[in-house]
Motif scaffolding. Structure first.
Motif, mmCIF file in Angstrom:
data_model
loop_
_atom_site.group_PDB
_atom_site.id
_atom_site.type_symbol
_atom_site.label_atom_id
_atom_site.label_comp_id
_atom_site.label_asym_id
_atom_site.label_seq_id
_atom_site.Cartn_x
_atom_site.Cartn_y
_atom_site.Cartn_z
ATOM 1 N N PHE A 194 -1.189 7.452 6.544
ATOM 2 C CA PHE A 194 -2.589 7.043 6.395
ATOM 3 C C PHE A 194 -2.799 6.391 5.049
ATOM 4 O O PHE A 194 -1.942 6.462 4.157
ATOM 5 C CB PHE A 194 -3.552 8.218 6.605
ATOM 6 C CG PHE A 194 -3.244 9.418 5.764
ATOM 7 C CD1 PHE A 194 -3.746 9.531 4.472
ATOM 8 C CD2 PHE A 194 -2.452 10.443 6.265
ATOM 9 C CE1 PHE A 194 -3.465 10.638 3.702
ATOM 10 C CE2 PHE A 194 -2.168 11.564 5.479
ATOM 11 C CZ PHE A 194 -2.675 11.657 4.212
ATOM 12 N N LEU A 210 2.571 9.680 11.143
ATOM 13 C CA LEU A 210 1.299 8.948 11.204
ATOM 14 C C LEU A 210 0.793 8.760 9.772
ATOM 15 O O LEU A 210 -0.112 9.487 9.321
ATOM 16 C CB LEU A 210 0.272 9.702 12.053
ATOM 17 C CG LEU A 210 0.495 9.674 13.567
ATOM 18 C CD1 LEU A 210 -0.533 10.551 14.269
ATOM 19 C CD2 LEU A 210 0.410 8.248 14.104
ATOM 20 N N ILE A 226 -6.142 6.797 9.291
ATOM 21 C CA ILE A 226 -4.864 6.719 10.003
ATOM 22 C C ILE A 226 -4.790 5.346 10.652
ATOM 23 O O ILE A 226 -5.653 4.962 11.443
ATOM 24 C CB ILE A 226 -4.758 7.837 11.056
ATOM 25 C CG1 ILE A 226 -4.774 9.199 10.366
ATOM 26 C CG2 ILE A 226 -3.472 7.682 11.875
ATOM 27 C CD1 ILE A 226 -4.775 10.377 11.317
#
Length: 207
Positions: free
Chosen positions: A168, A166, A185
């Protein structure tokens, strides 16, 4: 007559009894002095009356209900609490972009509060660099949105992630309340597109 003694009143005569005269109270001055005296008395009475009015007025003023000050204005929100950053789409496909570059669009919107200024856009990986258009610093007004093009460039494939989970974007925000560095994110679509771009840029590099 011979001898001594009190003299008898003669016929047809009377004895006048003398009594002390009552002292006459001094009267008010007359003439010009009297007028000055009267004017002075009137001035003294007017002064006393005025002081009495002022005293009563001051007492009433001091005893009046005190007005409450207006409540303080609420503080503006922190910039990270007023800003949304949403991933849109790649600007060009991984095969169309210059070697090692990945450009994509994000939408930055300010929900409320004062204007928010973006002073820095970056990302957390050592093997990548980030630039944006418009280039920081730039400002977004409340209740409006701004489209930003972010370009990531691979600088060292050895330090670039191959399969970011994930990933960011780090954005430094400023408004009249504070300066904050906030990590946004961008979701799984961004993670998939970034992973594909890194595989194209660094696919032949051994780890």
């Amino acid at each position: 007559m011979s001898g001594t003694g009190p003299v008898e009143p003669g016929e047809g005569t009377h004895v006048r009894e003398t009594t002390p005269r009552a002292r006459r109270r001094p009267g008010r001055p007359r003439g010009r002095l009297g007028r000055l005296h009267a004017r002075h008395r009137r001035a003294v009475r007017a002064t006393v009356a005025a002081l009495a009015v002022l005293a009563v007025g001051g007492y009433l003023y001091a005893g009046r209900p005190q007005e409450q000050p207006p409540p303080p204005a609420p503080a503006p929100p922190y910039p990270s609490q007023a800003v949304d950053l949403v991933y849109l789409d790649p600007v060009a496909g991984p095969g169309d972009a210059p070697a090692g570059d990945f450009s994509f669009a994000v939408l930055l919107s300010v929900r409320s509060g004062p204007p928010v200024t973006v002073t820095r856009v970056t990302q957390p990986y050592a093997g990548l660099s980030a630039t944006s258009a418009p280039a920081p610093p730039f400002q977004t007004k409340p209740h409006s949105a701004l489209k930003i093009i972010v370009t990531l460039r691979v600088t060292e494939c050895e330090k670039a992630p191959r399969n970011p989970g994930l990933p960011f974007l780090d954005v430094t925000l400023r408004n009249t309340r504070a300066i904050e560095e906030h990590s946004f994110i961008l979701g799984t679509r961004y993670a998939g597109h970034l992973s594909q771009a890194l595989q194209v840029a660094c696919g032949n590099v051994s780890r």
